[in-house]
Design an enzyme around this catalytic site. Sequence first.
Site, PDB file in Angstrom:
ATOM      1  N   THR A  27      14.400  30.796 -14.464  1.00 58.08           N
ATOM      2  CA  THR A  27      15.481  30.050 -15.091  1.00 58.08           C
ATOM      3  C   THR A  27      16.346  29.404 -14.012  1.00 58.08           C
ATOM      4  O   THR A  27      16.552  29.980 -12.950  1.00 58.08           O
ATOM      5  CB  THR A  27      16.350  30.978 -15.950  1.00 58.08           C
ATOM      6  OG1 THR A  27      15.550  31.483 -17.024  1.00 58.08           O
ATOM      7  CG2 THR A  27      17.553  30.263 -16.539  1.00 58.08           C
ATOM      8  N   GLY A  28      16.854  28.203 -14.308  1.00 56.64           N
ATOM      9  CA  GLY A  28      17.738  27.520 -13.379  1.00 56.64           C
ATOM     10  C   GLY A  28      17.233  26.134 -13.051  1.00 56.64           C
ATOM     11  O   GLY A  28      16.139  25.729 -13.455  1.00 56.64           O
ATOM     12  N   LYS A  95      20.728  36.560  -7.479  1.00 51.67           N
ATOM     13  CA  LYS A  95      20.382  35.703  -8.610  1.00 51.67           C
ATOM     14  C   LYS A  95      21.378  35.956  -9.727  1.00 51.67           C
ATOM     15  O   LYS A  95      22.077  36.952  -9.727  1.00 51.67           O
ATOM     16  CB  LYS A  95      18.959  35.990  -9.095  1.00 51.67           C
ATOM     17  CG  LYS A  95      17.891  35.550  -8.100  1.00 51.67           C
ATOM     18  CD  LYS A  95      16.483  35.879  -8.567  1.00 51.67           C
ATOM     19  CE  LYS A  95      16.162  35.404  -9.954  1.00 51.67           C
ATOM     20  NZ  LYS A  95      16.353  33.926 -10.112  1.00 51.67           N
ATOM     21  N   GLU A 104      15.341  37.989 -15.856  1.00 49.77           N
ATOM     22  CA  GLU A 104      14.610  37.590 -14.651  1.00 49.77           C
ATOM     23  C   GLU A 104      14.120  38.810 -13.878  1.00 49.77           C
ATOM     24  O   GLU A 104      12.983  38.826 -13.386  1.00 49.77           O
ATOM     25  CB  GLU A 104      15.503  36.725 -13.763  1.00 49.77           C
ATOM     26  CG  GLU A 104      15.768  35.335 -14.327  1.00 49.77           C
ATOM     27  CD  GLU A 104      16.822  34.572 -13.551  1.00 49.77           C
ATOM     28  OE1 GLU A 104      16.802  33.328 -13.618  1.00 49.77           O
ATOM     29  OE2 GLU A 104      17.667  35.192 -12.881  1.00 49.77           O
ATOM     30  N   LYS A 122      20.238  27.552   0.196  1.00 45.16           N
ATOM     31  CA  LYS A 122      20.279  28.907  -0.369  1.00 45.16           C
ATOM     32  C   LYS A 122      20.030  29.989   0.681  1.00 45.16           C
ATOM     33  O   LYS A 122      20.223  31.173   0.406  1.00 45.16           O
ATOM     34  CB  LYS A 122      19.237  29.051  -1.485  1.00 45.16           C
ATOM     35  CG  LYS A 122      19.297  27.971  -2.553  1.00 45.16           C
ATOM     36  CD  LYS A 122      20.608  27.949  -3.300  1.00 45.16           C
ATOM     37  CE  LYS A 122      20.576  26.940  -4.430  1.00 45.16           C
ATOM     38  NZ  LYS A 122      21.862  26.849  -5.143  1.00 45.16           N
TER      39      LYS A 122
END
Length: 233
Positions: A27-28, A95, A104, A122
């Site tokens: 997700t993201g 996360k 996740e 990141k």
Amino acid sequence: MSDDMKRLAAERAVADVTSGMRLGIGTGSTAEHFVRALGVRVRGGLDVIGVPTSERTRALAQEEGIPLTTLEETPALDLTVDGADEIDNALRLIKGGGGAHLREKIVAAASTRMIVIADGSKCVQTLGKFPLPIEVVPFGLGATRNALEKLFVSLGLGGELTMRGGEQHPFVTDGGHYILDAHLTAIPDAETLARALVGVPGVVEHGLFIGLADKAYVAGTDGVFEMTAGSEV
């Protein structure tokens, strides 16, 4: 530029997917590039089945025509591909910026391998600049918050706990929980903090992912770098 880098990392990860795989789909914003690139390969004949880590990912995967399943139907996965908010050179992650870290982590733990996709921004030497998401049950919220604050003090960690979405209109996760974001600045011992957090009543899960990622594809201005534990950040 950052979005282009995310796309490049995602496309590199899609190349690792082979027919017959059972996939965890993250997700993201970076994971969305992966879903779209995976959809292109599926429409070209790639035979895979996926477990989405959020309702948002589920909807996008369905739009792309990717066959989906659940962990109840398919409890063991071959590979999870997901993004990260922070990653250090031991492949420890933070996360949960999108609020999906509980699902996740469940999906990643059910997978034989996990590949992280990210842009170079990141990568960090020490986790913690990004606020650490802590998913909590609404019941007893005040007591849970107090216990977390005492825990941080006992570990020598400073920083503020804030309610995701604000106190009046808290963000609600897909699991029906709230998220407290811990602004710790630096987490020198992520393993100790991770173990301590799960012992706090009211904490459902936290955003420290330790020992789950096998490698990362990190995109920068010079292309995509394959990162493994011990790589220079």
